[in-house]
Design a protein around this motif. Structure first.
Motif, PDB file in Angstrom:
ATOM      1  N   LEU A 106     -18.075  12.526  63.618  1.00  6.75           N
ATOM      2  CA  LEU A 106     -18.804  12.575  62.364  1.00  6.75           C
ATOM      3  C   LEU A 106     -19.724  11.376  62.157  1.00  6.75           C
ATOM      4  CD1 LEU A 106     -16.056  13.901  59.913  1.00  6.75           C
ATOM      5  CD2 LEU A 106     -17.857  15.185  61.083  1.00  6.75           C
ATOM      6  N   GLU A 107     -19.399  10.238  62.786  1.00  7.15           N
ATOM      7  CA  GLU A 107     -20.190   9.035  62.555  1.00  7.15           C
ATOM      8  C   GLU A 107     -21.617   9.151  63.071  1.00  7.15           C
ATOM      9  OE1 GLU A 107     -17.930   5.857  64.182  1.00  7.15           O
ATOM     10  OE2 GLU A 107     -16.617   5.678  62.421  1.00  7.15           O
ATOM     11  N   SER A 108     -21.861  10.103  63.945  1.00 11.36           N
ATOM     12  CA  SER A 108     -23.219  10.278  64.460  1.00 11.36           C
ATOM     13  C   SER A 108     -24.068  11.180  63.564  1.00 11.36           C
ATOM     14  CB  SER A 108     -23.182  10.868  65.874  1.00 11.36           C
ATOM     15  OG  SER A 108     -22.595  12.157  65.854  1.00 11.36           O
ATOM     16  N   SER A 140     -34.848  26.635  50.789  1.00 16.42           N
ATOM     17  CA  SER A 140     -35.026  28.058  50.544  1.00 16.42           C
ATOM     18  C   SER A 140     -36.493  28.319  50.260  1.00 16.42           C
ATOM     19  CB  SER A 140     -34.187  28.525  49.351  1.00 16.42           C
ATOM     20  OG  SER A 140     -32.811  28.370  49.613  1.00 16.42           O
ATOM     21  N   GLU A 141     -36.980  29.423  50.777  1.00 14.56           N
ATOM     22  CA  GLU A 141     -38.356  29.841  50.528  1.00 14.56           C
ATOM     23  C   GLU A 141     -38.362  31.306  50.150  1.00 14.56           C
ATOM     24  OE1 GLU A 141     -41.899  27.866  52.785  1.00 14.56           O
ATOM     25  OE2 GLU A 141     -40.350  28.327  54.258  1.00 14.56           O
ATOM     26  N   GLU A 142     -39.176  31.630  49.175  1.00 13.20           N
ATOM     27  CA  GLU A 142     -39.257  33.015  48.722  1.00 13.20           C
ATOM     28  C   GLU A 142     -40.511  33.662  49.290  1.00 13.20           C
ATOM     29  OE1 GLU A 142     -38.841  35.560  44.563  1.00 13.20           O
ATOM     30  OE2 GLU A 142     -38.721  33.373  44.569  1.00 13.20           O
ATOM     31  N   HIS A 143     -40.310  34.729  50.058  1.00 11.25           N
ATOM     32  CA  HIS A 143     -41.412  35.479  50.645  1.00 11.25           C
ATOM     33  C   HIS A 143     -41.391  36.882  50.030  1.00 11.25           C
ATOM     34  CE1 HIS A 143     -42.013  32.321  53.643  1.00 11.25           C
ATOM     35  NE2 HIS A 143     -40.699  32.318  53.816  1.00 11.25           N
ATOM     36  N   THR A 144     -42.340  37.146  49.143  1.00 12.52           N
ATOM     37  CA  THR A 144     -42.382  38.399  48.394  1.00 12.52           C
ATOM     38  C   THR A 144     -41.008  38.672  47.789  1.00 12.52           C
ATOM     39  OG1 THR A 144     -41.944  39.718  50.393  1.00 12.52           O
ATOM     40  CG2 THR A 144     -44.263  39.308  49.799  1.00 12.52           C
ATOM     41  N   SER A 145     -40.248  39.653  48.307  1.00 18.32           N
ATOM     42  CA  SER A 145     -38.950  39.994  47.718  1.00 18.32           C
ATOM     43  C   SER A 145     -37.787  39.461  48.549  1.00 18.32           C
ATOM     44  CB  SER A 145     -38.817  41.518  47.595  1.00 18.32           C
ATOM     45  OG  SER A 145     -38.918  42.125  48.870  1.00 18.32           O
ATOM     46  N   VAL A 146     -38.094  38.620  49.550  1.00 15.95           N
ATOM     47  CA  VAL A 146     -37.057  38.102  50.443  1.00 15.95           C
ATOM     48  C   VAL A 146     -36.903  36.597  50.237  1.00 15.95           C
ATOM     49  CG1 VAL A 146     -36.331  37.798  52.833  1.00 15.95           C
ATOM     50  CG2 VAL A 146     -37.519  39.900  52.151  1.00 15.95           C
ATOM     51  N   LEU A 147     -35.655  36.149  50.064  1.00 18.21           N
ATOM     52  CA  LEU A 147     -35.356  34.728  49.946  1.00 18.21           C
ATOM     53  C   LEU A 147     -34.772  34.254  51.267  1.00 18.21           C
ATOM     54  CD1 LEU A 147     -35.267  32.235  48.092  1.00 18.21           C
ATOM     55  CD2 LEU A 147     -32.918  32.884  47.496  1.00 18.21           C
ATOM     56  N   GLN A 148     -35.467  33.355  51.937  1.00 18.52           N
ATOM     57  CA  GLN A 148     -35.030  32.854  53.239  1.00 18.52           C
ATOM     58  C   GLN A 148     -34.463  31.454  53.082  1.00 18.52           C
ATOM     59  OE1 GLN A 148     -38.077  31.693  56.120  1.00 18.52           O
ATOM     60  NE2 GLN A 148     -36.929  32.726  57.726  1.00 18.52           N
ATOM     61  N   SER A 149     -33.264  31.245  53.624  1.00 24.79           N
ATOM     62  CA  SER A 149     -32.613  29.940  53.551  1.00 24.79           C
ATOM     63  C   SER A 149     -32.331  29.425  54.952  1.00 24.79           C
ATOM     64  CB  SER A 149     -31.298  30.033  52.767  1.00 24.79           C
ATOM     65  OG  SER A 149     -31.534  30.432  51.426  1.00 24.79           O
ATOM     66  N   LEU A 150     -32.592  28.132  55.156  1.00 24.48           N
ATOM     67  CA  LEU A 150     -32.352  27.486  56.441  1.00 24.48           C
ATOM     68  C   LEU A 150     -31.576  26.202  56.208  1.00 24.48           C
ATOM     69  CD1 LEU A 150     -35.932  27.852  58.003  1.00 24.48           C
ATOM     70  CD2 LEU A 150     -33.936  29.271  58.501  1.00 24.48           C
ATOM     71  N   ALA A 151     -30.692  25.865  57.141  1.00 22.20           N
ATOM     72  CA  ALA A 151     -29.903  24.637  57.049  1.00 22.20           C
ATOM     73  C   ALA A 151     -30.056  23.846  58.334  1.00 22.20           C
ATOM     74  CB  ALA A 151     -28.429  24.967  56.800  1.00 22.20           C
ATOM     75  N   TYR A 152     -30.051  22.505  58.209  1.00 24.14           N
ATOM     76  CA  TYR A 152     -30.239  21.615  59.345  1.00 24.14           C
ATOM     77  C   TYR A 152     -29.185  20.519  59.304  1.00 24.14           C
ATOM     78  CZ  TYR A 152     -34.861  23.793  59.386  1.00 24.14           C
ATOM     79  OH  TYR A 152     -35.885  24.693  59.413  1.00 24.14           O
ATOM     80  N   LEU A 153     -28.556  20.281  60.421  1.00 29.52           N
ATOM     81  CA  LEU A 153     -27.605  19.188  60.563  1.00 29.52           C
ATOM     82  C   LEU A 153     -28.334  18.054  61.264  1.00 29.52           C
ATOM     83  CD1 LEU A 153     -24.631  18.534  59.956  1.00 29.52           C
ATOM     84  CD2 LEU A 153     -24.081  19.278  62.274  1.00 29.52           C
ATOM     85  N   VAL A 154     -28.429  16.912  60.609  1.00 26.09           N
ATOM     86  CA  VAL A 154     -29.234  15.803  61.099  1.00 26.09           C
ATOM     87  C   VAL A 154     -28.360  14.709  61.695  1.00 26.09           C
ATOM     88  CG1 VAL A 154     -31.004  14.112  60.505  1.00 26.09           C
ATOM     89  CG2 VAL A 154     -30.914  16.312  59.298  1.00 26.09           C
ATOM     90  N   CYS A 155     -28.697  14.291  62.918  1.00 25.05           N
ATOM     91  CA  CYS A 155     -27.979  13.222  63.588  1.00 25.05           C
ATOM     92  C   CYS A 155     -28.609  11.877  63.249  1.00 25.05           C
ATOM     93  CB  CYS A 155     -27.981  13.422  65.101  1.00 25.05           C
ATOM     94  SG  CYS A 155     -27.081  14.875  65.649  1.00 25.05           S
TER      95      CYS A 155
END
Length: 211
Positions: A182-184, A192-207
């Motif tokens: 975990l220390e790294s 989240s971004e809304e594209h017309t009727s679709v909500l797109q979510s992205l997640a990133y784990l940062v080192c």
């Protein structure tokens, strides 16, 4: 959602923006009146001024009494209560006071578990804000600064809050089995971004190596 160091326990709450400060203040006053009426003498309110801003604190000295009051009004399902109080609320918890503080300043709405939490948020200047944290800025830039919503979890900050409260055995296990991995990690970012009727979510784990 914000969590800050506290004594003896961390304080937490919600920080957000409102489009109409006067309307937000009026709504909170209405909620206060409604809570005061519904709860009877089971709740009290305290007023304070922080940085020239009015802060209201709801105090529940006896949660058990509040739930019995709400149950008598039909506000608590009978399945959740037993006898004179809630079946899931033990004697120790029933006697533990609960507090909720809130305030509105300009377009900023703050609601948290204590007056100290609200005071800390209101006293935060730009130099001490999240926007000045390099880990946050780097992670959000990689996640995409253009978004309709974002999430940031400061993993080193979370561990700094949790570790002191761990029992010695649990802390030894953490340091031996989890800390090397975990220390790294520098944080968890999402957008989240809304594209017309679709909500797109992205997640990133940062080192940390990337920061």
């Amino acid at each position: 959602l914000v969590v800050l160091p506290g004594d003896p326990h961390p304080d937490g709450g919600l920080v957000g923006r409102v489009s109409d400060a006067d309307a937000a203040i009026a709504t909170l006053r209405q909620l206060r009146a409604l809570l005061g009426f519904a709860a009877g003498g089971a709740v009290t309110f305290e007023e304070a001024s922080v940085e020239g801003v009015a802060v209201t604190t709801l105090v529940v000295e006896d949660p058990g009494a509040l739930l019995r009051r709400l149950s008598s009004l039909g506000g608590t399902p009978r399945a959740m209560t037993s006898g004179d109080g809630p079946a899931w609320l033990d004697e120790k918890s029933a006697g533990m006071p609960l507090r909720l503080s809130w305030a509105v300043r300009d377009d900023l709405l703050v609601a948290g578990s204590s007056l100290d939490f609200v005071r800390a948020v209101l006293a935060t200047d730009r130099a001490g804000s999240l926007a000045e944290l390099e880990r946050y800025r780097t992670a959000i830039e990689r996640a995409g600064s253009s978004n309709s919503g974002q999430v940031w979890v400061d993993l080193p900050g979370v561990m700094a809050l949790v570790l002191p409260s761990l029992p010695p055995e649990a802390r030894t296990t953490y340091e031996r089995e989890l800390a090397p991995y975990l220390e790294s990690l520098g944080g968890l970012a999402g957008r989240s971004e809304e594209h017309t009727s679709v909500l797109q979510s992205l997640a990133y784990l940062v080192c940390r190596l990337l920061l």
